[in-house]
Scaffold this motif. Structure first.
Motif, PDB file in Angstrom:
ATOM      1  N   PRO A 187      29.546  39.763  43.522  1.00 38.44           N
ATOM      2  CA  PRO A 187      29.696  39.216  44.863  1.00 38.44           C
ATOM      3  C   PRO A 187      28.503  38.342  45.247  1.00 38.44           C
ATOM      4  CG  PRO A 187      29.150  41.549  44.952  1.00 38.44           C
ATOM      5  CD  PRO A 187      29.377  41.221  43.521  1.00 38.44           C
ATOM      6  N   SER A 188      28.656  37.527  46.286  1.00 33.17           N
ATOM      7  CA  SER A 188      27.590  36.638  46.729  1.00 33.17           C
ATOM      8  C   SER A 188      26.337  37.431  47.068  1.00 33.17           C
ATOM      9  CB  SER A 188      28.040  35.875  47.970  1.00 33.17           C
ATOM     10  OG  SER A 188      28.650  34.706  47.578  1.00 33.17           O
ATOM     11  N   GLY A 189      25.203  36.909  46.641  1.00 33.74           N
ATOM     12  CA  GLY A 189      23.931  37.522  47.000  1.00 33.74           C
ATOM     13  C   GLY A 189      23.507  38.630  46.065  1.00 33.74           C
ATOM     14  N   CYS A 190      24.194  38.839  44.941  1.00 29.06           N
ATOM     15  CA  CYS A 190      23.831  39.940  44.054  1.00 29.06           C
ATOM     16  C   CYS A 190      22.744  39.530  43.074  1.00 29.06           C
ATOM     17  CB  CYS A 190      25.047  40.454  43.305  1.00 29.06           C
ATOM     18  SG  CYS A 190      25.673  39.301  42.088  1.00 29.06           S
ATOM     19  N   GLY A 191      22.353  38.256  43.062  1.00 22.95           N
ATOM     20  CA  GLY A 191      21.246  37.832  42.210  1.00 22.95           C
ATOM     21  C   GLY A 191      21.653  37.077  40.959  1.00 22.95           C
ATOM     22  N   LYS A 192      22.918  36.626  40.878  1.00 22.98           N
ATOM     23  CA  LYS A 192      23.375  35.896  39.694  1.00 22.98           C
ATOM     24  C   LYS A 192      22.609  34.592  39.515  1.00 22.98           C
ATOM     25  CE  LYS A 192      27.386  35.224  41.547  1.00 22.98           C
ATOM     26  NZ  LYS A 192      27.373  35.800  42.884  1.00 22.98           N
ATOM     27  N   SER A 193      22.545  33.803  40.609  1.00 26.92           N
ATOM     28  CA  SER A 193      21.856  32.515  40.500  1.00 26.92           C
ATOM     29  C   SER A 193      20.393  32.719  40.166  1.00 26.92           C
ATOM     30  CB  SER A 193      21.976  31.744  41.806  1.00 26.92           C
ATOM     31  OG  SER A 193      23.314  31.466  42.085  1.00 26.92           O
ATOM     32  N   THR A 194      19.793  33.726  40.783  1.00 25.97           N
ATOM     33  CA  THR A 194      18.382  33.994  40.512  1.00 25.97           C
ATOM     34  C   THR A 194      18.185  34.306  39.028  1.00 25.97           C
ATOM     35  OG1 THR A 194      18.216  34.877  42.743  1.00 25.97           O
ATOM     36  CG2 THR A 194      16.419  35.380  41.235  1.00 25.97           C
ATOM     37  N   TYR A 201      11.768  38.780  46.185  1.00 25.03           N
ATOM     38  CA  TYR A 201      11.308  37.759  47.132  1.00 25.03           C
ATOM     39  C   TYR A 201      10.637  38.512  48.263  1.00 25.03           C
ATOM     40  CZ  TYR A 201      13.971  34.136  44.787  1.00 25.03           C
ATOM     41  OH  TYR A 201      14.447  33.249  43.866  1.00 25.03           O
ATOM     42  N   VAL A 236      15.396  41.553  44.253  1.00 22.46           N
ATOM     43  CA  VAL A 236      16.644  40.817  44.017  1.00 22.46           C
ATOM     44  C   VAL A 236      17.212  41.164  42.644  1.00 22.46           C
ATOM     45  CG1 VAL A 236      17.616  38.515  43.746  1.00 22.46           C
ATOM     46  CG2 VAL A 236      15.991  38.956  45.571  1.00 22.46           C
TER      47      VAL A 236
HETATM   48  N1  LIG Z   1      14.000  31.308  47.436  1.00 18.76           N
HETATM   49  C1  LIG Z   1      14.387  32.479  47.969  1.00 18.76           C
HETATM   50  N2  LIG Z   1      13.624  33.098  48.892  1.00 18.76           N
HETATM   51  C2  LIG Z   1      13.993  34.292  49.417  1.00 18.76           C
HETATM   52  N3  LIG Z   1      15.123  34.930  49.106  1.00 18.76           N
HETATM   53  C3  LIG Z   1      15.937  34.376  48.195  1.00 18.76           C
HETATM   54  C4  LIG Z   1      15.614  33.115  47.594  1.00 18.76           C
HETATM   55  N4  LIG Z   1      16.603  32.798  46.725  1.00 18.76           N
HETATM   56  C5  LIG Z   1      17.504  33.813  46.803  1.00 18.76           C
HETATM   57  N5  LIG Z   1      17.105  34.759  47.674  1.00 18.76           N
HETATM   58  C6  LIG Z   1      17.811  35.993  47.988  1.00 18.76           C
HETATM   59  O1  LIG Z   1      18.064  36.664  46.786  1.00 18.76           O
HETATM   60  C7  LIG Z   1      19.355  37.225  46.773  1.00 18.76           C
HETATM   61  C8  LIG Z   1      20.121  36.774  45.565  1.00 18.76           C
HETATM   62  O2  LIG Z   1      20.335  35.396  45.643  1.00 18.76           O
HETATM   63  P1  LIG Z   1      21.205  34.605  44.575  1.00 18.76           P
HETATM   64  O3  LIG Z   1      20.649  34.876  43.223  1.00 18.76           O
HETATM   65  O4  LIG Z   1      21.263  33.191  45.002  1.00 18.76           O
HETATM   66  O5  LIG Z   1      22.622  35.292  44.744  1.00 18.76           O
HETATM   67  P2  LIG Z   1      24.033  34.861  44.116  1.00 18.76           P
HETATM   68  O6  LIG Z   1      24.451  36.021  43.313  1.00 18.76           O
HETATM   69  O7  LIG Z   1      24.954  34.668  45.284  1.00 18.76           O
HETATM   70  O8  LIG Z   1      23.849  33.624  43.326  1.00 18.76           O
HETATM   71  C9  LIG Z   1      20.009  36.852  48.090  1.00 18.76           C
HETATM   72  O9  LIG Z   1      19.947  37.939  48.943  1.00 18.76           O
HETATM   73  C10 LIG Z   1      19.172  35.718  48.602  1.00 18.76           C
HETATM   74  O10 LIG Z   1      19.119  35.755  50.000  1.00 18.76           O
END
Ligand SMILES: Nc1ncnc2c1ncn2[C@@H]1O[C@H](COP(=O)(O)OP(=O)(O)O)[C@@H](O)[C@H]1O
Ligand SMILES: [Mg+2]
Lengths: 319, 378
Positions: free
Chosen positions: B37-44, B13, B18
C-alpha cells in the motif's frame, strides 16, 4: 434605456482604457510632439524645428558619448550582476545552514536607497581619505604588495604590476579618472543589482523538479557541471529571460549614482541617457532635445521588450 | 548483468522508521515486483538500491560488490520515474542520447562549441544515434524522435522514458510506478508489453507498484511490503494461494479475501459462524479468523448439506463473465463477497436469502497477530 449587449463590453473596459491613455500613452505622444519643437518650460510659444533635435543627437559627439556610456554601463552591469546573482543563488541553494543569513546580507543593497548608498561609496572611494585607497596604501611595502603584485609568479615583473605602480605614484582617483569612472559607477550598479537577481534565481531554482536532477544522476551526470548544463540552466531559462530584461531596462535607467557623484563626467565618460534627459530637459530647460532623448530611450526599451517577447520566450517555455 | 542482494536495509526519516530491516535476494534477469500500500516504503527502498537515497544501516550488493560507497551514476542502473522526468528542453532523440553521451563522450567532447573540434566526437555521435534509432524502433517511437516531451501523450512519454533507460543496457532497470499515470486500458496493455520487453532483454527488472494486479500479472517473484517490512517474498502463485500473513492475504486478490470470525474448539475442530468447516488444528485454541476468497465461496443451496451459512444478498456486481454477490452472513453487519456464474446469479435477486459454503480445501485460518495457522483435513 437599454444598452445593446454588443456594446456592453466597451463600457466595462472604458475606465481602464481611458486611464491608460491619459497616464501612459498621452504623455508619450506629447513627448513625441515636443521632440519636434524648441519648447522651453515657461515660454509662451514654441516653434516647429522638424528633425533638428534628432539630427543633433546623431551628429554631436556629446550624444554619441551618451549612447556609448549607456551601452557600456549596460554591458558591464547586466552580465556581471546576473552571473554573480546566479552564482550566489546556486551556492545558497546548496548550503545546508546559514542560507537565510546570506540571503539577507546579499539582499541589503537592494533595499537600501541607491542615492544614499552612492554617497557612502563616494566617501569610501575618495582618492585621499577614502577607505579603499587608504587600505591600498597601507599595504604598500607589506605582504599585501608582495602577494598582489604577482611578482611571485614566474615570468611576471612585480614592479610593473598595477599595485606596485599605484604604490610608487598614486592609487586611482576612481570617480575622477575617466578611465576608471565608468567601471566604478558600474561596480556600484552591480553591487546593487546582484542581490535582486539572486532572489529571482532562488525563486526560479525552487521550481526545478528534483526528479530531473535524480534522472540526470541516473543517466551518469556525476559532475556538478553536467547537471547544471543538463537541468539547472535550461530549467532556469524563463527566469534568465526575465532577469536579463529587467536588469537591462534598469541599467538603461541608471541615474542616482551619476547625479550624486559624477554628474556625467569626467569628460562625459558617465553621461548616461537618463542623466542626459535630466540635464537637458530639467536643468537646461531644453524640453525639445530632452524629449528627443526620451523617445530614443523608449525605443531602446521597446526593442528589448519585443526581442524578449518574440524571440526568446518561445525558446525557453517547453510545455 | 548481476544479481542484487539487499541485507538488513534500515532507513528512518527523522524519528520515523520507514524501512525496518529489509532482506531480499534478486536473481540475475528476474522480474521482481515490490508491492504494497501507499507509504509502505517501496519507493524509498528502490531509491536506496538506485543510490539516490542514503541508508542508515545494511548493505546493497550488486554482483557481489558492496554499493554503499558507490554513487548512483556509477552503479550502472537505469530508472524510470513515475513522472518520467524527461528533460523538457530536449527532443525525444536528445533525451535518449543523454545517457550514452554522458557515458561515451569525454567532458571536452561534450563541451558546447569546443566539443566540435574533436574528430572523435563525430564517430561517437554516429554510433550513439544508431543505438537510439534501434531502441526507438523497438519501442515504436521512431516517428516521435524530433518532438519535445511536451508534445507527447502520457503513453508516448512513458515509452521515451523506457527508451532512455534502455539505450545504456544497464545491469538492472528500476521502475517506480511507471504505469500509474496512464489510463486503465493503456495500463493493461503496457503490462503485457513490459513483461514481453523483460523477456526479450533478459535484464533484471525491479518494479514498484501499489497495484496488486500488476504484481500478479507481470512478475517472476513479488515482495509484499507493509510498514517498512517485507512480509512475504515469492512467486505470484505462491503469494496468492499460500499467503503467510493475514495482511498479505487481504492485500493480494481482488475483490479481497473475506474474513469470517471463527474459533478452534477443545478438540481442535475449526468452525466459523458456528458451522464446522471440516478442518482442524491441534496446537492452537480460541478465536481465529477464517479467510475465504470470493471464488471459494460456493453459492447454494448446495445439495442437502446442512453445514451452510445463511446469506442475505444486498448487492450484485456484474462483470460480464462473473457476478460478485455482496451480502451478510447470519445477519452480521460484515460485508461478504461471493463469486457466482452469470447463470446462477440470474436466479438470485437482491434481498434474496440463500446459502453459501466455503470450499474446505481453500480455507485459511489466521491468528489474532495476523500469523497464518496451518489446518489439516478432518
Ligand atoms: N524525503 C522524505 N522525508 C520524510 N519522509 C519521507 C520522505 N520520503 C518518504 N517519506 C516517508 O516515508 C514513507 C515511505 O515513503 P515511500 O517510500 O515514498 O512510500 P511508497 O511505498 O508509497 O512509495 C512515507 O510515510 C513517507 O511519508
Ligand atoms: Mg512511491
Amino acid at each position: 434605456m437599454a444598452v445593446s449587449s454588443k456594446n456592453t463590453g466597451f463600457w466595462f473596459v472604458a475606465p481602464a482604457v481611458s486611464l491608460m491613455f491619459l497616464l501612459l500613452i498621452a504623455p508619450v505622444l506629447v513627448a513625441a510632439f515636443l521632440s519636434f519643437t524648441d519648447y522651453s518650460l515657461g515660454n509662451q510659444g514654441f516653434s516647429w524645428v522638424g528633425l533638428e533635435n534628432y539630427i543633433k543627437m546623431f551628429s554631436r559627439s556629446t550624444y554619441s558619448k551618451m549612447i556609448s556610456a549607456s551601452v557600456t554601463y549596460v554591458l558591464l552591469v547586466v552580465p556581471l550582476s546576473i552571473g554573480l546573482g546566479l552564482g550566489a543563488a546556486l551556492l545558497i541553494n546548496s548550503v545546508r545552514h546559514f542560507g537565510d543569513f546570506y540571503k539577507t546580507i546579499y539582499f541589503l543593497p537592494v533595499m537600501a536607497a541607491l542615492l544614499a548608498m552612492a554617497i557612502v561609496w563616494e566617501f569610501t572611494l575618495h582618492p585621499t581619505i577614502g577607505l579603499v585607497n587608504e587600505t591600498l596604501a597601507d599595504g604598500c611595502g607589506a605582504w599585501t604588495e608582495t602577494v598582489f603584485s604577482f611578482g611571485w609568479i614566474p615570468g611576471i615583473d612585480g614592479g610593473q604590476s598595477w599595485y606596485s605602480k599605484g604604490c610608487q605614484d598614486s592609487f586611482p582617483l576612481w570617480f575622477g579618472d575617466k578611465s576608471y569612472s565608468m567601471g566604478t559607477v558600474a561596480f556600484i550598479g552591480i553591487w546593487q543589482a546582484f542581490g535582486f537577481n539572486m532572489v529571482l534565481y532562488l525563486a526560479g531554482l525552487t521550481s526545478v523538479p528534483r526528479e530531473l536532477y535524480q534522472a540526470a544522476e541516473m543517466d551518469g551526470a556525476y559532475r556538478a557541471w553536467d547537471r547544471f548544463r543538463l537541468v539547472t540552466w535550461p530549467m532556469l531559462g524563463p527566469t534568465t529571460v526575465f532577469v536579463v530584461t529587467i536588469t537591462t531596462i534598469r541599467s538603461f535607467q541608471v541615474f542616482d549614482t551619476v547625479e550624486a557623484i559624477t554628474h556625467g563626467g569626467p569628460s562625459k565618460s558617465t553621461y548616461v541617457m537618463m542623466y542626459a534627459i535630466y540635464e537637458k530637459g530639467i536643468q537646461q530647460n531644453l524640453m525639445g532635445i530632452g524629449s528627443a532623448i526620451t523617445l530614443v530611450f523608449l525605443v531602446f526599451v521597446l526593442l528589448l521588450t519585443l526581442v524578449q517577447r518574440y524571440f526568446v520566450e518561445r525558446k525557453v517555455h517547453y510545455a | 548483468m548481476a544479481d542484487i542482494k539487499l541485507s538488513d536495509i534500515q532507513k528512518s526519516y527523522g524519528d520515523i522508521p520507514v524501512l525496518k530491516g529489509v532482506d531480499l535476494q534478486i536473481a540475475d534477469g528476474e522480474f521482481l515486483t515490490l508491492v504494497g500500500p501507499s507509504g509502505c516504503g517501496k519507493s524509498t527502498l528502490l531509491r536506496i538500491i538506485a543510490g539516490l537515497e542514503a541508508l542508515d544501516q545494511g548493505e546493497v550488493l550488486i554482483g557481489g560488490r558492496s554499493m554503499n560507497d558507490v554513487r548512483a551514476s556509477q552503479r550502472d542502473l537505469a530508472m524510470v520515474f513515475q513522472s518520467y522526468a524527461l528533460y523538457p528542453h530536449l527532443s525525444v532523440q536528445q533525451n535518449m542520447e543523454t545517457p550514452l553521451r554522458l557515458r561515451d563522450m569525454s567532458f571536452w567532447e561534450r563541451f558546447p562549441v569546443l566539443g566540435h573540434l574533436f574528430p572523435s566526437r563525430r564517430l561517437k555521435t554516429v554510433s550513439i544515434q544508431e543505438i537510439v534509432n534501434e531502441t526507438a524502433t523497438t519501442l515504436k517511437i521512431d516517428h516521435l524522435l524530433e518532438r519535445k516531451p511536451g508534445q507527447l501523450s502520457g503513453g508516448q512519454r512513458q515509452r521515451v522514458a523506457l527508451g532512455r533507460a534502455m539505450v545504456r543496457k544497464p545491469v538492472a532497470f528500476l521502475m517506480d510506478e511507471p504505469l500509474s499515470n496512464l489510463d486503465a486500458a493503456l495500463r493493461v496493455h503496457m503490462r503485457a508489453e513490459l513483461a514481453e520487453l523483460h523477456r526479450s532483454l533478459k535484464t533484471t527488472f525491479i518494479y514498484v507498484t501499489h497495484d496488486q494486479a500488476e504484481a500478479l500479472t507481470m512478475s517472476d517473484r513479488m515482495a509484499v511490503m507493509m510498514e517498512g517490512n517485507v512480509l512475504q517474498f515469492g512467486t505470484p502463485d505462491d503469494i496468492y494461494k499460500d499467503p503467510r500473513d493475514k495482511r498479505v492475504a487481504a492485500f493480494v486478490g481482488s475483490p479481497k479475501m473475506n474474513f469470517l470470525p471463527g474459533e478452534i474448539d477443545v478438540q481442535g475442530r475449526v468452525s466459523a459462524y458456528g458451522i464446522p468447516i471440516h478442518k482442524s488444528n491441534h496446537t492452537e485454541k480460541g478465536p481465529i479468523e477464517i479467510g475465504v476468497r470470493p471464488e471459494h465461496l460456493e453459492v447454494g443451496p448446495v445439495g442437502r448439506n446442512a453445514n451452510q451459512w445463511p446469506f442475505t444478498v444486498t448487492h450484485k456486481e456484474n462483470l460480464g463473465s462473473d457476478f460478485f454477490l455482496h451480502g451478510h452472513i447470519n445477519g452480521s453487519d460484515q460485508r461478504i463477497v461471493a463469486r457466482a456464474t452469470p447463470e446462477k446469479a440470474q436466479q438470485i435477486s437482491i434481498g434474496a436469502e440463500i446459502k453459501v459454503q466455503a470450499n474446505p480445501a481453500m480455507t485459511m485460518a489466521f491468528a489474532a497477530d495476523n500469523r497464518r495457522i496451518e489446518l489439516v483435513e478432518g
